[in-house]
Write an enzyme that holds these catalytic residues in place. Structure first.
Site, PDB file in Angstrom:
ATOM      1  CG  HIS A   1      -1.008  -4.943  -4.235  1.00 48.49           C
ATOM      2  ND1 HIS A   1      -0.910  -5.066  -5.599  1.00 48.49           N
ATOM      3  CD2 HIS A   1      -0.106  -5.813  -3.714  1.00 48.49           C
ATOM      4  CE1 HIS A   1       0.007  -5.983  -5.887  1.00 48.49           C
ATOM      5  NE2 HIS A   1       0.512  -6.446  -4.757  1.00 48.49           N
ATOM      6  CD  GLU A   2       1.208  -5.872  -0.027  1.00 47.60           C
ATOM      7  OE1 GLU A   2       1.149  -7.092   0.161  1.00 47.60           O
ATOM      8  OE2 GLU A   2       1.979  -5.366  -0.856  1.00 47.60           O
TER       9      GLU A   2
ATOM     10  CG  HIS B   1      -0.766 -10.353  -2.069  1.00 44.58           C
ATOM     11  ND1 HIS B   1      -0.674 -11.196  -3.140  1.00 44.58           N
ATOM     12  CD2 HIS B   1      -0.008  -9.262  -2.378  1.00 44.58           C
ATOM     13  CE1 HIS B   1       0.106 -10.645  -4.064  1.00 44.58           C
ATOM     14  NE2 HIS B   1       0.516  -9.469  -3.626  1.00 44.58           N
TER      15      HIS B   1
ATOM     16  CD  GLU C   1       1.949  -9.669  -7.002  1.00 51.97           C
ATOM     17  OE1 GLU C   1       1.167  -8.762  -6.677  1.00 51.97           O
ATOM     18  OE2 GLU C   1       2.782 -10.157  -6.210  1.00 51.97           O
TER      19      GLU C   1
HETATM   20 ZN   LIG Z   1       1.799  -8.108  -4.655  1.00 52.11          ZN
END
Ligand SMILES: [Zn+2]
Length: 429
Positions: free
Chosen positions: A338-339, A342, A367
């Site tokens: 997830h990170e 980003h 997101e």
């Molecule tokens: Zn996030």
């Protein structure tokens, strides 16, 4: 648009008021969060036998005088004390607790207490709602919701509402089936054929049903995810998706804030270097206790021929000793992916101005890349490229991944239904 959000277009009197209200809003939000930390609430549970041994790390022992012990009874005062446990009903502890406590009465008091503190926030919320409303009206909007949504992709509260209503309608039949299944499971397992499913039952019985169906052992799963291999997996993924490679580069003296930090450069065969990524993934004393992505420098066009490369950092808190390589549980693998989504969003974006680079996009788009990357952590085609057993080197079995996915999906409709539920509950009050 960003400047107008602060009231730059208003007359000086209104602008001053808008400034005051913005400061009040920030302070009320901070007060709200502080109250949650300082007053998590607690419950005292007697006797100690109501708490299974495996949950003892979540509670602390307490003692009370046994009532009904007559004055003339034998034994010292100490013998007349009864041991129990105190649970601080802070949200992540409460969640783990509600999943594993067999005693329904204990679950009920913990659930009710945990969901009714801190009382001080009732007043903070009233003030926050009033302040936000005044601010929004000053800005020329009907409501704060309209103000907050107007610069997002959703654009208006009506769009959000109709989306949630539509989704809720689609999910409803499946969520009803799941509810019935959980209720039947409770009735079969509690010996009460007419027992109703209570709010404090859901976490407990869904957890039991998942473990009974899939027999997952988190330590077995973690043995396939040593941290260096997970980073290798991300490398394979970006190469196949974007034709981009990454490799470790040395740090200049004084460049990093801790010896654990690793620096990586992203490289494209024709475009050249694309940006830099610092990885600081292991937990240590005094470290910021969450997992997050930080943009240290945004990308921007400097001139016709020059582009300022973005620099980002991923800070996580994966635990493990310095001797053995860290092995991640699957939730942590998902978090890392997830990170990293980003980070890539920041590293691969090419914008004229720094103000719009990377994750500095409309809030409801921010997101999207991270959620996309999260889903790769559940995809066997991706997992088989790097998830290998730390000692045997065997690739993670397909059946194991299928069980993990099955357990995740088992009550998916119930999970989805929670979103509209929160919204409609709050709009009904
Ligand atoms: Zn996030």
């Amino acid at each position: 648009m960003d400047l107008e959000k602060g009231g730059i277009h208003l007359c000086s009197e209104k602008r001053d008021r808008a400034n005051e209200l913005s400061i009040d809003i920030i302070q009320l939000c901070r007060e709200y969060n502080e109250n949650i930390i300082t007053d998590p609430g607690h419950v005292n549970i007697f006797p100690a036998s109501k708490i299974p041994k495996r949950l003892h790390h979540l509670v602390s022992p307490i003692y009370r005088n046994l009532s009904g012990a007559s004055k003339g009874s034998l034994g010292s005062r100490d013998n007349m004390k009864e041991q129990g446990f105190r649970l601080a009903t802070e949200s992540s502890t409460l969640q783990g607790f509600l999943q594993c406590v067999p005693d329904a009465g204990v679950r009920k008091v913990a659930y009710v207490q945990g969901n009714s503190v801190p009382h001080a926030n009732l007043e903070v919320l009233d003030k926050l709602i009033a302040t936000r409303h005044e601010f929004a009206q000053l800005m020329g909007y009907k409501s704060y919701a309209e103000f907050a949504l107007h610069s997002t992709m959703a654009a208006s509260p009506e769009v959000v509402l109709s989306f949630l209503l539509e989704m809720s309608k689609v999910v409803r039949p499946k969520a009803d089936q799941e509810f019935e299944a959980i209720q039947n499971f409770k009735r079969e397992n509690s010996g009460d054929p007419r027992g109703e499913l209570e709010p404090w039952d859901e976490a407990y019985f869904t957890w039991l049903m998942k473990s009974a169906t899939y027999k997952l052992d988190s330590s077995v799963i973690a043995s396939y995810f040593p941290l260096p291999q997970c980073i290798e997996g991300l490398k394979v993924l970006v190469e196949s998706l974007f034709g981009v490679t990454f490799h470790k580069v040395p740090l200049a003296p004084g460049e990093s804030w801790h010896p654990d930090v690793m620096k990586i450069v992203l490289h494209h065969p024709t475009e050249g270097d694309l940006g830099y990524l610092y990885l600081d993934l292991k937990s240590r004393k005094g470290k910021y206790p969450i997992c997050a992505h930080f943009a240290i420098r945004g990308g921007r066009r400097v001139s016709e021929t020059e582009y300022q490369l973005p620099v980002v950092a991923l800070v996580c808190n994966f635990s493990g000793s310095s001797l053995a390589p860290v092995r991640l549980n699957h939730f942590e693998v998902e978090t890392l992916f997830h990170e990293f989504g980003h980070a890539l969003h920041s590293l691969l974006s090419r914008t004229e101005y720094q103000h719009f680079s990377g994750t500095r996009v409309v809030l409801d788009f921010a997101e999207t890349p991270s959620n996309l990357f999260e889903s790769y952590a559940w995809d066997y085609r991706v997992l088989k490229t790097f998830a290998k057993h730390y000692s045997t080197g065997d690739i993670i079995p397909k059946e194991l991944v299928e069980s993990m996915v099955g357990a995740k999906k088992m009550f998916a409709a119930t999970e989805l239904q929670r979103q509209p539920f929160h919204l409609f509950r709050s709009s009904m009050q």
